[in-house]
Design a protein around this motif. Structure first.
Motif, short mmCIF file in Angstrom:
data_model
loop_
_atom_site.label_atom_id
_atom_site.label_comp_id
_atom_site.label_asym_id
_atom_site.label_seq_id
_atom_site.Cartn_x
_atom_site.Cartn_y
_atom_site.Cartn_z
N GLU A 100 0.85 -1.19 0.00
CA GLU A 100 0.00 0.00 0.00
C GLU A 100 0.89 1.24 0.00
O GLU A 100 1.91 1.28 0.69
CB GLU A 100 -0.89 0.00 1.25
N ILE A 101 0.49 2.22 -0.81
CA ILE A 101 1.25 3.49 -0.82
C ILE A 101 0.30 4.64 -0.53
O ILE A 101 -0.92 4.51 -0.64
CB ILE A 101 1.97 3.71 -2.18
N ASP A 102 0.90 5.78 -0.17
CA ASP A 102 0.13 6.98 0.14
C ASP A 102 -0.29 7.65 -1.19
O ASP A 102 0.44 7.56 -2.17
CB ASP A 102 1.04 7.92 0.94
N GLU B 12 2.40 9.63 -2.78
CA GLU B 12 3.42 8.83 -3.49
C GLU B 12 2.95 8.48 -4.89
O GLU B 12 3.73 8.49 -5.85
CB GLU B 12 3.73 7.55 -2.70
N LYS C 183 10.69 3.46 -3.72
CA LYS C 183 10.28 2.95 -2.42
C LYS C 183 10.92 1.59 -2.17
O LYS C 183 10.81 0.69 -3.00
CB LYS C 183 8.76 2.82 -2.41
N VAL D 210 10.85 -1.78 -0.09
CA VAL D 210 9.96 -2.55 0.80
C VAL D 210 10.66 -3.86 1.17
O VAL D 210 11.48 -4.38 0.42
CB VAL D 210 8.60 -2.87 0.13
N ILE E 21 7.84 3.75 -8.18
CA ILE E 21 6.45 4.23 -8.30
C ILE E 21 6.49 5.47 -9.19
O ILE E 21 7.04 6.50 -8.81
CB ILE E 21 5.86 4.60 -6.92
N VAL F 243 0.26 -2.75 -6.43
CA VAL F 243 0.37 -1.51 -5.65
C VAL F 243 -1.02 -0.93 -5.44
O VAL F 243 -1.70 -0.55 -6.39
CB VAL F 243 1.27 -0.49 -6.39
N ILE G 286 -3.44 1.99 -3.47
CA ILE G 286 -3.33 3.32 -2.87
C ILE G 286 -4.21 3.38 -1.63
O ILE G 286 -5.40 3.05 -1.68
CB ILE G 286 -3.73 4.41 -3.88
#
Ligand SMILES: [Zn+2]
Ligand SMILES: [Zn+2]
Length: 369
Positions: free
Chosen positions: A274-276, A279, A286, A288, A300, A332, A334
């Motif tokens: 999960e990304i913001d 981002e 990123k 991970v 990303i 990915v 959000i």
């Protein structure tokens, strides 16, 4: 006739490709000729299973088969194709009369030997072990030739004696009235059970069984890429034979298909992060940390959409027999934040004003909460 391939593999017509594969492995194991030493019936079943699988595992052939109920893709049944419907032959008739205990013709003689049986065991591996392969010491029980009597079954210092009924031949001739007339058949001697020998004093260690059961440890080389349900054959590690072949050891592996969100499907691996929203909007490099695999750096790109999948070619599991690896796929997603700091909230409002979006009124919200 129609659709019997499904019956042969004991699956429904709705079975998935994975279910077909699993069913095939199970059946092929069960009927494999290596395990039945020339048993024609098992050999026939093995051929049927292979034929069913060769059609049902091929999307095009399967589609044809599902429509027409036949594997015939045109040109008629050729060598081997569909040729397993042999009629019952004369020996089958004899089998049903004499219960299989008699052998037609009497040319074969049962020896004093004991054929070593195959042994099947199941071994659990964890996710990482299956990926990398390993040497593993496994423990199981197998029958070995009795050390006390060296396999004769007779008490130490004594010898088995010749059977008085068959005089050591292990078989006797019998005349039987059948619908074809009187038949003379050769059958196994019921006094010595075909061994030709009688043991008066049994061995004190194996009690005449000729073999004893021992706990055995064996180091097995398990190849990288082994998957759940796969079986490894270790030749000659089954039960000992006496004056005959030794059985084989079959190890079937139980392996979980996922660990901490990392999922395996054949040689491919799947993971979700999960990304913001920031981002996703602005883009970011990123790093991970994935279970088993360790760190991976994700690119990303600005404007990435929810649910996009990044592919890491060759970063999956090694193929068990080929020199190639599967891929790693990272989905990915959000994740919209549910708690914002004061400054963050102000900045989001600024964006809203810039985009002329009428967002929910803060004053109005504060009255609710
Ligand atoms: Zn013994
Ligand atoms: Zn006998």
């Amino acid at each position: 006739m129609a659709y019997e391939f499904y019956e042969i593999l004991e699956i429904s017509r709705e079975a998935s490709a994975d279910e077909i594969k699993k069913a095939y492995r199970k059946k092929a194991m069960e009927y494999h000729p290596d395990r039945h030493g020339g048993d024609k019936e098992k050999e026939k079943l093995f051929k049927e299973v292979n034929e069913a699988y060769s059609t049902l595992s091929d999307a095009q052939k399967k589609a044809h088969y599902d429509r027409f109920g036949s594997a015939d893709m045109g040109g008629g049944f050729g060598g081997g194709q569909g040729g397993f419907h042999t009629n019952m032959d004369f020996s089958d008739i004899f089998e049903s009369f004499f219960g299989g205990g008699f052998q037609g013709g009497g040319t074969r003689r049962r020896t004093n030997g004991v054929e070593g049986e195959d042994i099947e065991i199941r071994v659990k591996l964890d996710f990482a072990e299956a990926m990398t392969g390993l040497k593993k010491t496994i423990s199981y029980s197998r029958k070995v030739v009795c050390t006390e009597c060296t396999g004769t079954g007779a008490k130490k210092g004594t010898e088995p004696k010749e059977c008085s009924q068959c005089h050591g031949a292990g078989q006797v001739r019998r005349r039987t009235q059948t619908i074809f007339g009187i038949m003379e058949q050769t059958g196994i001697c019921d006094m010595c059970h075909g061994t030709g020998k009688i043991i008066a004093d049994k061995c004190t260690k194996c009690h005449g069984e000729r073999r004893e059961t021992l706990r055995t440890e064996k180091e097995i080389d398990i190849p990288a890429g082994i998957d759940d349900g796969m079986t490894i054959k270790v030749r000659g590690e089954g039960n000992d034979g006496i004056e005959s072949k030794t059985g084989d050891l079959y190890i079937t592996f139980n392996i979980p298909d996922s660990i901490d969100g990392l999922t395996r499907e054949d040689t491919n691996l799947y993971y979700t992060i999960e990304i913001d929203p920031v981002e996703a909007v602005l883009g970011v490099k990123k790093t991970v940390k994935l279970p088993v695999l360790g760190e991976r750096t994700l690119e990303i790109k600005a404007g990435m959409q929810h649910g996009e999948i990044l592919k890491f070619k060759g970063d999956g599991v090694k193929h068990i027999s080929k020199d190639q690896k599967g891929d790693l796929y990272i989905t990915v997603n959000i994740k919209v934040p549910t708690h914002l700091g004061k400054k963050e909230r102000e900045l989001y409002h600024e964006i809203a004003r810039e985009k002329k979006i009428e967002v929910a009124d803060e004053g109005f919200l504060s009255k609710i909460f």
